[in-house]
Each structure stands twice: as C-alpha cells, then as structure tokens.
Design an enzyme around this catalytic site. Structure first.
Site, short mmCIF file in Angstrom:
data_model
loop_
_atom_site.label_atom_id
_atom_site.label_comp_id
_atom_site.label_asym_id
_atom_site.label_seq_id
_atom_site.Cartn_x
_atom_site.Cartn_y
_atom_site.Cartn_z
CE LYS A 71 -6.01 7.63 -10.78
NZ LYS A 71 -5.15 8.05 -9.64
CB ALA A 124 -17.04 9.27 -11.75
CE1 TYR A 125 -9.65 5.17 -10.06
CE2 TYR A 125 -9.65 4.04 -12.18
CZ TYR A 125 -9.02 4.37 -10.99
OH TYR A 125 -7.75 3.90 -10.76
CB SER A 126 -12.53 6.36 -16.94
OG SER A 126 -12.66 4.99 -16.62
#
Length: 253
Positions: free
Chosen positions: A155, A150-152
C-alpha cells in the site's frame, strides 16, 4: 467530455465491504462496473445498487490478463471516466510466517492491481484528456502494525505510484484528476469491529470521486477532509515571520 457521469465508473473489489458501498453510492449518479473475484457477491451488490446502473464482472486484479479481459467487457457499457482502485488484501501474517510467494501475492493485488487497472483505464482517459482516478490508500506505510508487512509495503508503494503517475501525466493531461483517499478504520473484514460503517465512508469517497477539479491532483484526503502537505521547519518559520495565513484544508460538505 466535461461530466464524469457521461461515462462509466469502474470500482475494484466491489463484491463487499467498502468497494460494495462505493459502487452502490456511485450507482445513484452514473453507470458502475464492479470488478471482483466472486460473481455471487457482485450480484448481491447489484441488488443494492440503483436499478440497471451496476454491472458486475468477475476479475482478479492481480492477474494482468484478467484485468485486460474485464476492461474490454466493461467498455461495452461506455467510456471509462472514473476509476476507484479499492481492491486489496490484508492477510495479517507476521513476516516470519510469510514466504516470498505469499508476500508477493499480496503485492500483486495491492500494488499490481492498482497499476494494471490504472493503465487499462487510461486508454480511454488519455484519448479524451478527461477522467478521474481515486486510489484508496492508508497510512500503513508510515506506521506499520505488527503482522502487516506485505500490506504496508504494497500500500505504501501504491502511494508512491500515485505520485509517479502524476509526475508523468499531470502537466500534459490536467483534465485527468488523480489523488489518494484514506477512508479511516472501517467495520469490515479487513478493518476493526468498532470501526466506521463502510456506507458512511463511501458517502465521502463517492463524493470525492465525482469531484472533478484539477486542484485535487496530488492531494491526500482522510475521511472527509484534505490533509495539508508537510511543510519544512524553515518554511513554517518563514511563514510566521512573514505573517502568512495558514491555508485551510478543504472538507467535504
């Protein structure tokens, strides 16, 4: 308007970590409005900042209405000339442990928050044709770590948004300078225990944020240095044949 410090800076995620350090550093030069979910944490930031130069506003950047309300309150302190999109979530969950809802909540903060705050800040910047937007970025989209889907994704999409924004406004509004900055691995809740102190990274980030130079638009910086744009093999061979000197990357003093 020709000086960023004549207006106000908005820093998201200013209640702790890198956001707090950036807000404190920027408060030495201009009025800073810090957005965050925790008013008590924002008050701690205020005590560290230059006296009278920091104002905390409770806001959830994943909520468009919350962002709109926060920016309306922020404008009571002056015209917005600088936006630092720093707020982010990094839940460290394997994708098999995610639900669609939990995944998209991270996207709503990391991507949606950047979009909502940028659009709100542009109301002032487009009116004057002057401003600065610094997006705190990462290489997570290029080489995702385990338990970071989710972060990758969010971002990485935010880095695409930087380029898309420049495609829309770059030619018409060269006085609005937009670029990405990667602070490196930090010793914060989202970082690693032996990482760089956020106060050190913030010195570079604040200096870059206060640097209003149209040549910065579209560039990517890591820590204190500019990352040169990628060159194709054909371009590298041609430059070597023509004996063109390599352009040196800029560094912050």
């Amino acid at each position: 308007m020709t000086d960023l410090t004549q207006g106000i800076a908005i820093v998201t995620g200013a209640g702790g970590g890198l956001g707090r350090a950036l807000a404190v550093d920027l408060s030495q030069s201009m009025t800073v409005v810090g957005l965050g979910r925790d008013l008590a944490a924002l008050d701690d930031t205020r005590r560290l900042a230059r006296d009278g130069m920091f104002h905390g506003i409770e806001a959830d950047v994943s909520d468009i209405n919350s962002v709109s309300h926060a920016f309306d309150k922020a404008k009571a302190h002056g015209k917005i000339t600088l936006l630092v999109n720093n707020a982010a979530q990094y839940p460290r969950r394997d994708f098999t442990e995610e639900t669609a809802d939990s995944f998209m909540k991270v996207v709503a903060t990391n991507l949606g928050g950047t979009i909502a705050c940028t659009r709100a800040a542009l109301d002032d910047m487009l009116e004057t044709g002057f401003g600065r937007i610094l997006n705190v970025a990462t290489f997570a989209d290029i080489a995702p770590l385990p338990a970071s889907s989710a972060y990758s994704v969010s971002k990485g999409a935010a880095r695409i948004f930087t380029r898309a924004l420049i495609a829309d406004i770059g030619d018409r509004f060269p006085g609005i300078v937009v670029n990405d900055w990667m602070p490196g691995m930090l010793a914060t809740r989202m970082g690693i225990p032996d990482g760089l102190a956020p106060e050190q990274a913030a010195k570079w980030g604040a200096q870059l944020a206060l640097w209003h130079d149209p040549s910065l638009t579209g560039t990517t910086w890591e820590m204190d240095r500019e990352i040169p744009p990628p060159r194709s093999l054909k371009r590298r061979i041609a430059d070597r044949v023509l004996m063109k000197p390599r352009v040196a990357s800029r560094r912050l003093p």
